[in-house]
Design a protein around this motif. Sequence first.
Motif, PDB file in Angstrom:
ATOM      1  N   VAL B 168     -45.456 -66.345 -34.093  1.00 30.80           N
ATOM      2  CA  VAL B 168     -44.730 -65.099 -34.368  1.00 30.80           C
ATOM      3  C   VAL B 168     -45.291 -64.365 -35.585  1.00 30.80           C
ATOM      4  CG1 VAL B 168     -42.480 -64.061 -34.779  1.00 30.80           C
ATOM      5  CG2 VAL B 168     -42.650 -66.108 -33.369  1.00 30.80           C
ATOM      6  N   TYR B 169     -45.292 -65.039 -36.752  1.00 34.22           N
ATOM      7  CA  TYR B 169     -45.640 -64.301 -37.978  1.00 34.22           C
ATOM      8  C   TYR B 169     -47.103 -63.872 -38.024  1.00 34.22           C
ATOM      9  CZ  TYR B 169     -41.077 -65.431 -39.884  1.00 34.22           C
ATOM     10  OH  TYR B 169     -39.730 -65.518 -40.087  1.00 34.22           O
ATOM     11  N   PHE B 170     -48.028 -64.809 -37.743  1.00 36.26           N
ATOM     12  CA  PHE B 170     -49.440 -64.441 -37.846  1.00 36.26           C
ATOM     13  C   PHE B 170     -49.836 -63.364 -36.826  1.00 36.26           C
ATOM     14  CE2 PHE B 170     -50.299 -68.347 -40.450  1.00 36.26           C
ATOM     15  CZ  PHE B 170     -50.767 -67.657 -41.553  1.00 36.26           C
ATOM     16  N   PRO B 171     -49.429 -63.508 -35.554  1.00 41.46           N
ATOM     17  CA  PRO B 171     -49.766 -62.416 -34.622  1.00 41.46           C
ATOM     18  C   PRO B 171     -49.154 -61.083 -35.047  1.00 41.46           C
ATOM     19  CG  PRO B 171     -49.060 -64.347 -33.410  1.00 41.46           C
ATOM     20  CD  PRO B 171     -48.806 -64.639 -34.860  1.00 41.46           C
ATOM     21  N   ALA B 172     -47.926 -61.123 -35.595  1.00 41.32           N
ATOM     22  CA  ALA B 172     -47.288 -59.879 -36.044  1.00 41.32           C
ATOM     23  C   ALA B 172     -48.106 -59.255 -37.166  1.00 41.32           C
ATOM     24  CB  ALA B 172     -45.868 -60.151 -36.504  1.00 41.32           C
ATOM     25  N   ALA B 173     -48.549 -60.098 -38.100  1.00 34.40           N
ATOM     26  CA  ALA B 173     -49.354 -59.587 -39.208  1.00 34.40           C
ATOM     27  C   ALA B 173     -50.708 -59.129 -38.697  1.00 34.40           C
ATOM     28  CB  ALA B 173     -49.522 -60.672 -40.268  1.00 34.40           C
ATOM     29  N   ALA B 174     -51.264 -59.881 -37.735  1.00 32.45           N
ATOM     30  CA  ALA B 174     -52.601 -59.557 -37.211  1.00 32.45           C
ATOM     31  C   ALA B 174     -52.627 -58.156 -36.622  1.00 32.45           C
ATOM     32  CB  ALA B 174     -53.021 -60.584 -36.166  1.00 32.45           C
ATOM     33  N   SER B 175     -51.550 -57.770 -35.957  1.00 30.97           N
ATOM     34  CA  SER B 175     -51.549 -56.459 -35.331  1.00 30.97           C
ATOM     35  C   SER B 175     -51.622 -55.358 -36.389  1.00 30.97           C
ATOM     36  CB  SER B 175     -50.309 -56.300 -34.460  1.00 30.97           C
ATOM     37  OG  SER B 175     -49.148 -56.393 -35.249  1.00 30.97           O
ATOM     38  N   TRP B 176     -50.950 -55.581 -37.499  1.00 33.02           N
ATOM     39  CA  TRP B 176     -51.010 -54.581 -38.581  1.00 33.02           C
ATOM     40  C   TRP B 176     -52.371 -54.582 -39.242  1.00 33.02           C
ATOM     41  CZ3 TRP B 176     -47.346 -51.180 -40.705  1.00 33.02           C
ATOM     42  CH2 TRP B 176     -46.134 -51.148 -39.995  1.00 33.02           C
ATOM     43  N   ILE B 177     -52.963 -55.779 -39.376  1.00 28.82           N
ATOM     44  CA  ILE B 177     -54.261 -55.870 -40.027  1.00 28.82           C
ATOM     45  C   ILE B 177     -55.319 -55.183 -39.180  1.00 28.82           C
ATOM     46  CG2 ILE B 177     -56.051 -57.498 -40.706  1.00 28.82           C
ATOM     47  CD1 ILE B 177     -53.509 -59.385 -41.264  1.00 28.82           C
ATOM     48  N   SER B 179     -54.909 -52.740 -37.273  1.00 32.04           N
ATOM     49  CA  SER B 179     -54.771 -51.294 -37.348  1.00 32.04           C
ATOM     50  C   SER B 179     -55.283 -50.757 -38.685  1.00 32.04           C
ATOM     51  CB  SER B 179     -53.315 -50.892 -37.134  1.00 32.04           C
ATOM     52  OG  SER B 179     -52.562 -51.206 -38.271  1.00 32.04           O
ATOM     53  N   SER B 180     -55.433 -51.637 -39.678  1.00 33.64           N
ATOM     54  CA  SER B 180     -55.932 -51.170 -40.969  1.00 33.64           C
ATOM     55  C   SER B 180     -57.381 -51.591 -41.186  1.00 33.64           C
ATOM     56  CB  SER B 180     -55.072 -51.719 -42.104  1.00 33.64           C
ATOM     57  OG  SER B 180     -55.250 -53.106 -42.195  1.00 33.64           O
ATOM     58  N   LEU B 181     -58.013 -52.054 -40.101  1.00 35.61           N
ATOM     59  CA  LEU B 181     -59.372 -52.587 -40.186  1.00 35.61           C
ATOM     60  C   LEU B 181     -60.341 -51.588 -40.812  1.00 35.61           C
ATOM     61  CD1 LEU B 181     -60.929 -55.110 -39.217  1.00 35.61           C
ATOM     62  CD2 LEU B 181     -61.579 -53.808 -37.221  1.00 35.61           C
ATOM     63  N   ARG B 182     -60.289 -50.362 -40.320  1.00 34.77           N
ATOM     64  CA  ARG B 182     -61.247 -49.358 -40.767  1.00 34.77           C
ATOM     65  C   ARG B 182     -61.058 -49.055 -42.267  1.00 34.77           C
ATOM     66  NH1 ARG B 182     -63.845 -45.036 -37.694  1.00 34.77           N
ATOM     67  NH2 ARG B 182     -62.758 -45.860 -35.919  1.00 34.77           N
ATOM     68  N   THR B 183     -59.826 -48.924 -42.669  1.00 32.46           N
ATOM     69  CA  THR B 183     -59.567 -48.648 -44.082  1.00 32.46           C
ATOM     70  C   THR B 183     -60.123 -49.763 -44.951  1.00 32.46           C
ATOM     71  OG1 THR B 183     -57.393 -48.168 -43.187  1.00 32.46           O
ATOM     72  CG2 THR B 183     -57.762 -47.635 -45.499  1.00 32.46           C
ATOM     73  N   SER B 184     -59.852 -51.003 -44.544  1.00 31.27           N
ATOM     74  CA  SER B 184     -60.247 -52.098 -45.430  1.00 31.27           C
ATOM     75  C   SER B 184     -61.762 -52.273 -45.448  1.00 31.27           C
ATOM     76  CB  SER B 184     -59.534 -53.391 -45.050  1.00 31.27           C
ATOM     77  OG  SER B 184     -59.441 -53.550 -43.679  1.00 31.27           O
ATOM     78  N   GLY B 252     -43.910 -50.327 -32.034  1.00 30.13           N
ATOM     79  CA  GLY B 252     -43.290 -49.093 -32.481  1.00 30.13           C
ATOM     80  C   GLY B 252     -44.275 -48.053 -32.947  1.00 30.13           C
ATOM     81  N   ARG B 253     -45.519 -48.462 -33.212  1.00 25.21           N
ATOM     82  CA  ARG B 253     -46.494 -47.409 -33.520  1.00 25.21           C
ATOM     83  C   ARG B 253     -47.857 -47.827 -32.983  1.00 25.21           C
ATOM     84  NH1 ARG B 253     -49.036 -47.455 -39.488  1.00 25.21           N
ATOM     85  NH2 ARG B 253     -50.108 -49.363 -39.079  1.00 25.21           N
ATOM     86  N   ARG B 254     -48.006 -47.591 -31.715  1.00 23.27           N
ATOM     87  CA  ARG B 254     -49.246 -47.976 -31.057  1.00 23.27           C
ATOM     88  C   ARG B 254     -50.339 -46.976 -31.379  1.00 23.27           C
ATOM     89  NH1 ARG B 254     -48.514 -51.998 -27.984  1.00 23.27           N
ATOM     90  NH2 ARG B 254     -46.441 -52.537 -27.271  1.00 23.27           N
ATOM     91  N   ARG B 255     -51.572 -47.511 -31.465  1.00 25.33           N
ATOM     92  CA  ARG B 255     -52.752 -46.654 -31.551  1.00 25.33           C
ATOM     93  C   ARG B 255     -52.686 -45.632 -32.680  1.00 25.33           C
ATOM     94  NH1 ARG B 255     -56.604 -48.537 -29.607  1.00 25.33           N
ATOM     95  NH2 ARG B 255     -56.644 -49.409 -27.565  1.00 25.33           N
ATOM     96  N   THR B 256     -52.919 -46.095 -33.883  1.00 31.09           N
ATOM     97  CA  THR B 256     -53.012 -45.142 -34.981  1.00 31.09           C
ATOM     98  C   THR B 256     -54.383 -44.493 -34.922  1.00 31.09           C
ATOM     99  OG1 THR B 256     -53.599 -47.087 -36.242  1.00 31.09           O
ATOM    100  CG2 THR B 256     -51.420 -46.156 -36.636  1.00 31.09           C
ATOM    101  N   PRO B 257     -54.459 -43.200 -35.178  1.00 31.04           N
ATOM    102  CA  PRO B 257     -55.760 -42.541 -35.147  1.00 31.04           C
ATOM    103  C   PRO B 257     -56.645 -43.026 -36.289  1.00 31.04           C
ATOM    104  CG  PRO B 257     -54.049 -41.055 -35.925  1.00 31.04           C
ATOM    105  CD  PRO B 257     -53.371 -42.297 -35.494  1.00 31.04           C
ATOM    106  N   GLY B 258     -57.950 -42.967 -36.085  1.00 30.35           N
ATOM    107  CA  GLY B 258     -58.899 -43.409 -37.098  1.00 30.35           C
ATOM    108  C   GLY B 258     -58.749 -42.567 -38.358  1.00 30.35           C
ATOM    109  N   LEU B 259     -59.017 -43.216 -39.499  1.00 29.84           N
ATOM    110  CA  LEU B 259     -58.798 -42.501 -40.758  1.00 29.84           C
ATOM    111  C   LEU B 259     -59.906 -41.514 -41.063  1.00 29.84           C
ATOM    112  CD1 LEU B 259     -57.343 -45.350 -42.849  1.00 29.84           C
ATOM    113  CD2 LEU B 259     -56.435 -43.040 -42.812  1.00 29.84           C
ATOM    114  N   SER B 260     -61.125 -41.861 -40.643  1.00 30.70           N
ATOM    115  CA  SER B 260     -62.244 -40.999 -40.989  1.00 30.70           C
ATOM    116  C   SER B 260     -62.211 -39.710 -40.160  1.00 30.70           C
ATOM    117  CB  SER B 260     -63.559 -41.723 -40.737  1.00 30.70           C
ATOM    118  OG  SER B 260     -63.713 -41.925 -39.353  1.00 30.70           O
TER     119      SER B 260
END
Lengths: 273, 266
Positions: B168-177, B179-184, B252-260
Amino acid sequence: MSIAAAKIEAVSQPGLPPMVTIDDVTMAFGSFVAVENVNLTVGNGEFLSIVGPTGCGKSTILNAIAGLLKPAKGEVSIDGAPVKSVQNNIGYLFQQDALLPWKTAFQNVELGLMFRGVPVEERRVKVMAWLEKVGLKGFEGRFPHQLSGGQRKRVQMAQALITEPKVILMDEPFSALDIHTRHLMQNELLRLWQEDRRAVVMITHDLEEAIALGDRVVVLAAGPRSRVIESFGVDLERPRNVSEIKLDPKFMTLYRDIWASLRGEVEKSYASR
Amino acid sequence: MQAVNVRLIQVALLTVLLGGWQLGVTTGVIDRFFFPAPLDIVQQVITWVIDPGFYKHVGITLSETVLGYLIGTGLGVAAGVWLGLSPFTARILDPFIKAINAIPRVVLAPIFVLWLGLGLWSKVALAVTLVFFVTFFNAMQGVREVNPVVLSNTRILGARRSDLLRHVYFPAAASWILSSLRTSVGFAVVGAIIGEYLGASAGLGYLIARAEGNFDAVGVFAGIIILAVFVLIIDLLLDCRRKAPDHLAPQGRRRTPGLSGSTNVR
């Protein structure tokens, strides 16, 4: 045949062995008392429906049975053992989606067995059998977001029942579904339950559903400090067809009686807003 | 039709800009010392690109970026999940985390050089401090936003604490990570380059710093272009990786647009 007949008879008898005992339970959140001095006994194999106006603390009772919430006073026991922590011998069908979105239908149904350390091959056989039972053969590889609301409910049913729980708890399980899907799922549920009767506690605000599915309907008073005000035995033959049973004169009499009891509480709950 | 027009206008704009610049330099309107001719810059870029020694610098910057990303993400996930699970510790550490996060990371570079020397690791450390917080906050958010119903359900199904973490916790965190891949990754590049720029003996940032030290504006501009291409290539690689399965998108927030914003062009 004879065993099944005996079972059905046993249900309508008041003296069947208790599976869930709720003994003088009070549930409180700080100074807010949701339910007070509730006494309920659910027999083994009995289908109990609990109805009450919204916000009367119906869900807190289920959560107390599941061990998710601790009563402020009183005790809950399942099959003679007091409930101290989260129970693993129950199946809980939630109103909302409770499936893990990153696991397929197969993996979601598998969870309970996996946590119990059942070997992989045995798990696979059982999961496939259950998916077939709930009519989802061929959907095992789908993720929850690729399934419809009704299909997700089916997965949840299989997930909750595969561990063969002693008690099944249901919190307005079908309220999010459209009316046709709801009837379909209710019939499906009755079919599955009929196979090996377990104790069921279902919460609903839909009186029709409560009567159509239950052996007994309990009415809760308007909250706060809600309590059990009346209990009605449902003397309708099984197996039942949910969409047709509403035309049964016995059903209508029951509906009128229970509604007479429930109506006052519903009005009270609106008046207090 | 629209797309072709857009492309044509873009090319025309670039031609006018660079052509005007080149013209300005050759006629002497623009000072060559501060704004070297585009052709000279292109020449410098080509000289670097065909020089095998140049790839040593690329390799170093790349390894700093990758190491910084991996270590920063690893630490960020671990700390984020931990603090997400124990709100009490999170409350205690909150002001400290805010304070550390408030420090402009650039000023840490001299300290890292002092501690870790001029080599690879001081740059990795700087990249880690940048990446860590992005992943950390995302992982913590991911853990905190796990649907309580899902959690209750999984516990009732018999999950122990370790099962909850894994399923539960790691997959939940993984999905957020994810989505922030490009930023990081972007932050990892920034960390590596700034570290090199402030003190190093190799790397793309070092090339720019060296050119600047020699008052070689051509070198500085060429370095900037190389860097831009470097980041664009990483971005492109991420674009392929970002085709992550839909079920791993945060609930609740699928597919965030790329930051660049580069994805919007296509």
